[in-house]
Design a protein around this motif. Structure first.
Motif, PDB file in Angstrom:
ATOM      1  N   PHE A   1       9.917   2.480  17.863  1.00 58.91           N
ATOM      2  CA  PHE A   1       9.900   2.197  16.431  1.00 58.91           C
ATOM      3  C   PHE A   1       9.023   3.207  15.690  1.00 58.91           C
ATOM      4  O   PHE A   1       7.974   3.607  16.183  1.00 58.91           O
ATOM      5  N   CYS A   2       9.459   3.590  14.476  1.00 60.95           N
ATOM      6  CA  CYS A   2       8.626   4.469  13.651  1.00 60.95           C
ATOM      7  C   CYS A   2       9.066   4.383  12.196  1.00 60.95           C
ATOM      8  O   CYS A   2      10.242   4.543  11.889  1.00 60.95           O
ATOM      9  N   GLN A   3       8.105   4.121  11.321  1.00 55.90           N
ATOM     10  CA  GLN A   3       8.345   4.131   9.873  1.00 55.90           C
ATOM     11  C   GLN A   3       7.752   5.437   9.350  1.00 55.90           C
ATOM     12  O   GLN A   3       6.625   5.491   8.892  1.00 55.90           O
ATOM     13  N   MET A   4       8.547   6.502   9.416  1.00 51.22           N
ATOM     14  CA  MET A   4       8.007   7.860   9.268  1.00 51.22           C
ATOM     15  C   MET A   4       8.269   8.514   7.911  1.00 51.22           C
ATOM     16  O   MET A   4       8.048   9.700   7.747  1.00 51.22           O
ATOM     17  N   GLU A   5       8.689   7.744   6.908  1.00 48.09           N
ATOM     18  CA  GLU A   5       9.076   8.372   5.649  1.00 48.09           C
ATOM     19  C   GLU A   5       7.996   9.281   5.063  1.00 48.09           C
ATOM     20  O   GLU A   5       8.298  10.330   4.499  1.00 48.09           O
ATOM     21  N   SER A   6       6.741   8.858   5.171  1.00 44.30           N
ATOM     22  CA  SER A   6       5.674   9.670   4.578  1.00 44.30           C
ATOM     23  C   SER A   6       5.460  10.976   5.328  1.00 44.30           C
ATOM     24  O   SER A   6       4.801  11.881   4.816  1.00 44.30           O
ATOM     25  N   LYS A   7       6.030  11.096   6.525  1.00 43.79           N
ATOM     26  CA  LYS A   7       6.042  12.400   7.209  1.00 43.79           C
ATOM     27  C   LYS A   7       7.087  13.320   6.591  1.00 43.79           C
ATOM     28  O   LYS A   7       7.064  14.529   6.837  1.00 43.79           O
ATOM     29  N   ARG A   8       8.006  12.754   5.816  1.00 45.37           N
ATOM     30  CA  ARG A   8       9.078  13.519   5.181  1.00 45.37           C
ATOM     31  C   ARG A   8       8.818  13.737   3.696  1.00 45.37           C
ATOM     32  O   ARG A   8       9.695  14.166   2.962  1.00 45.37           O
ATOM     33  N   GLY A   9       7.631  13.398   3.248  1.00 37.53           N
ATOM     34  CA  GLY A   9       7.287  13.634   1.855  1.00 37.53           C
ATOM     35  C   GLY A   9       7.716  12.533   0.911  1.00 37.53           C
ATOM     36  O   GLY A   9       7.580  12.678  -0.304  1.00 37.53           O
ATOM     37  N   ILE A  10       8.238  11.416   1.454  1.00 34.89           N
ATOM     38  CA  ILE A  10       8.652  10.317   0.583  1.00 34.89           C
ATOM     39  C   ILE A  10       7.893   9.047   0.969  1.00 34.89           C
ATOM     40  O   ILE A  10       6.726   9.118   1.344  1.00 34.89           O
ATOM     41  N   ALA A  11       8.517   7.899   0.880  1.00 29.81           N
ATOM     42  CA  ALA A  11       7.870   6.628   1.211  1.00 29.81           C
ATOM     43  C   ALA A  11       8.961   5.634   1.581  1.00 29.81           C
ATOM     44  O   ALA A  11      10.127   5.839   1.232  1.00 29.81           O
ATOM     45  N   PRO A  12       8.626   4.543   2.283  1.00 27.94           N
ATOM     46  CA  PRO A  12       9.635   3.518   2.579  1.00 27.94           C
ATOM     47  C   PRO A  12      10.145   2.892   1.281  1.00 27.94           C
ATOM     48  O   PRO A  12       9.354   2.425   0.469  1.00 27.94           O
ATOM     49  N   LEU A  13      11.462   2.902   1.098  1.00 29.20           N
ATOM     50  CA  LEU A  13      12.052   2.392  -0.139  1.00 29.20           C
ATOM     51  C   LEU A  13      13.054   1.267   0.115  1.00 29.20           C
ATOM     52  O   LEU A  13      13.692   0.788  -0.811  1.00 29.20           O
ATOM     53  N   GLY A  14      13.194   0.850   1.387  1.00 28.16           N
ATOM     54  CA  GLY A  14      14.168  -0.183   1.732  1.00 28.16           C
ATOM     55  C   GLY A  14      13.538  -1.513   2.091  1.00 28.16           C
ATOM     56  O   GLY A  14      14.180  -2.343   2.742  1.00 28.16           O
ATOM     57  N   GLY A  15      12.293  -1.729   1.680  1.00 24.15           N
ATOM     58  CA  GLY A  15      11.665  -3.025   1.900  1.00 24.15           C
ATOM     59  C   GLY A  15      10.575  -3.069   2.946  1.00 24.15           C
ATOM     60  O   GLY A  15       9.943  -4.108   3.143  1.00 24.15           O
ATOM     61  N   ALA A  16      10.311  -1.947   3.634  1.00 19.26           N
ATOM     62  CA  ALA A  16       9.264  -1.966   4.660  1.00 19.26           C
ATOM     63  C   ALA A  16       7.908  -2.308   4.076  1.00 19.26           C
ATOM     64  O   ALA A  16       7.083  -2.956   4.726  1.00 19.26           O
ATOM     65  N   HIS A  17       7.656  -1.873   2.836  1.00 19.56           N
ATOM     66  CA  HIS A  17       6.345  -2.089   2.230  1.00 19.56           C
ATOM     67  C   HIS A  17       6.044  -3.567   2.032  1.00 19.56           C
ATOM     68  O   HIS A  17       4.877  -3.950   1.928  1.00 19.56           O
ATOM     69  N   LEU A  18       7.070  -4.410   2.002  1.00 23.51           N
ATOM     70  CA  LEU A  18       6.809  -5.842   1.844  1.00 23.51           C
ATOM     71  C   LEU A  18       7.104  -6.638   3.117  1.00 23.51           C
ATOM     72  O   LEU A  18       6.325  -7.525   3.477  1.00 23.51           O
ATOM     73  N   ARG A  19       8.176  -6.293   3.849  1.00 20.12           N
ATOM     74  CA  ARG A  19       8.537  -7.109   5.012  1.00 20.12           C
ATOM     75  C   ARG A  19       7.694  -6.778   6.232  1.00 20.12           C
ATOM     76  O   ARG A  19       7.402  -7.648   7.053  1.00 20.12           O
ATOM     77  N   PHE A  20       7.314  -5.527   6.391  1.00 16.69           N
ATOM     78  CA  PHE A  20       6.379  -5.159   7.455  1.00 16.69           C
ATOM     79  C   PHE A  20       5.093  -5.965   7.263  1.00 16.69           C
ATOM     80  O   PHE A  20       4.516  -6.509   8.216  1.00 16.69           O
ATOM     81  N   LEU A  21       4.673  -6.060   6.012  1.00 18.80           N
ATOM     82  CA  LEU A  21       3.447  -6.777   5.686  1.00 18.80           C
ATOM     83  C   LEU A  21       3.572  -8.266   5.969  1.00 18.80           C
ATOM     84  O   LEU A  21       2.692  -8.878   6.573  1.00 18.80           O
ATOM     85  N   SER A  22       4.707  -8.874   5.568  1.00 20.72           N
ATOM     86  CA  SER A  22       4.857 -10.319   5.759  1.00 20.72           C
ATOM     87  C   SER A  22       5.025 -10.689   7.225  1.00 20.72           C
ATOM     88  O   SER A  22       4.634 -11.781   7.639  1.00 20.72           O
TER      89      SER A  22
END
Length: 258
Positions: free
Chosen positions: A128-149
């Motif tokens: 598993f890897c949530q690597m968007e910030s390695k690509r110059g962007i950010a998670p935009l499909g819900g990781a910022h809330l569901r990973f947290l919950s």
């Protein structure tokens, strides 16, 4: 070479939804995202289907987006039908239970797709890897809330900030995965769980999911509403252009924070 597709198979009251682009590590194209939305909408609308299972062909669940087809000069138009279920559950959420079976590479939207569902069965070889910030962007499909919950603040930020790769064992320990099975057994186990769920009262199961979703909807609504703001900030940045170009050129990105 085929751009891949999403296909479905009916097993009694269970609708199996299969990601099929294994030649490209099941990377998603805009067309595949539309097809996934159509399949989830069929699950949502058709009373014959009580449970959905999302799985993938080949060695990997998905390497994420086929980035040049989503961003940059060669980007293709996306056309999710009005009223359809959103594959990421940011607008319309599927009302039926969804079990996701993953294996091999489960990167970026792979995590977001599985967390949009309800139960995850992972092969022991999953990575598993949530690597968007390695690509110059950010998670935009819900990781910022569901990973947290699912994982809690500390474990969520640990992996969202490090953009690191972690194992199925670690994913289970922090609540992203419910069962870990030997490689090759993940789909069979997910289908077995789906069959058990499908024998229960469908209305009872559906209202249980509906009621549980109500608990988190308030916080989710605020987080989802903020996505356009962060999308504009990151996608319009020089770092985003550098991230995509470095991906295409297969080199390390050099970010400037602007």
């Amino acid at each position: 070479m085929s751009d891949g597709h999403i296909r479905t198979e009916v097993h009694g009251h269970v609708l199996e939804i299969v990601i099929d682009n294994s030649a490209k590590k099941n990377a998603f194209t805009p067309a595949m995202m539309e097809q996934l939305s159509d399949a989830l909408t069929e699950l949502h609308d058709n009373e014959a289907y009580r449970v959905g299972v999302i799985c993938a062909e080949g060695r990997d669940f998905t390497a994420g987006l086929d980035m040049p087809k989503f961003f940059g000069p060669s980007a293709e138009k996306r056309n999710i039908k009005e009223g359809n279920v959103d594959p990421f559950g940011l607008t319309k959420r599927c009302r039926k239970p969804v079990i996701t079976a993953v294996q091999g590479i489960v990167f970026t939207i792979g995590i977001e797709l599985m967390l949009t569902g309800d139960i995850v069965v992972a092969a022991a070889d999953s990575r598993f890897c949530q690597m968007e910030s390695k690509r110059g962007i950010a998670p935009l499909g819900g990781a910022h809330l569901r990973f947290l919950s699912r994982a809690g603040w500390g474990d969520a930020m640990y992996h969202l900030f490090l953009c690191d790769e972690f194992s199925a064992e670690r994913a289970q320990a922090i609540g992203l995965v419910q069962e870990v099975v030997p490689p090759g057994e993940q789909v069979g186990r997910a289908m077995a769980l789906a069959a058990i769920i499908a024998r229960n009262a469908p209305l009872g199961i559906q209202v249980t999911k509906e009621a549980a979703a109500k608990y988190v909807e308030g916080g989710e609504a605020a987080a989802i509403a903020h996505i356009p703001t962060i999308r504009d900030r990151v996608l319009g940045s020089a770092d985003a252009k550098e991230g995509i170009q470095s991906f295409i050129e297969r080199r390390a990105a050099v970010f400037q924070g602007r």
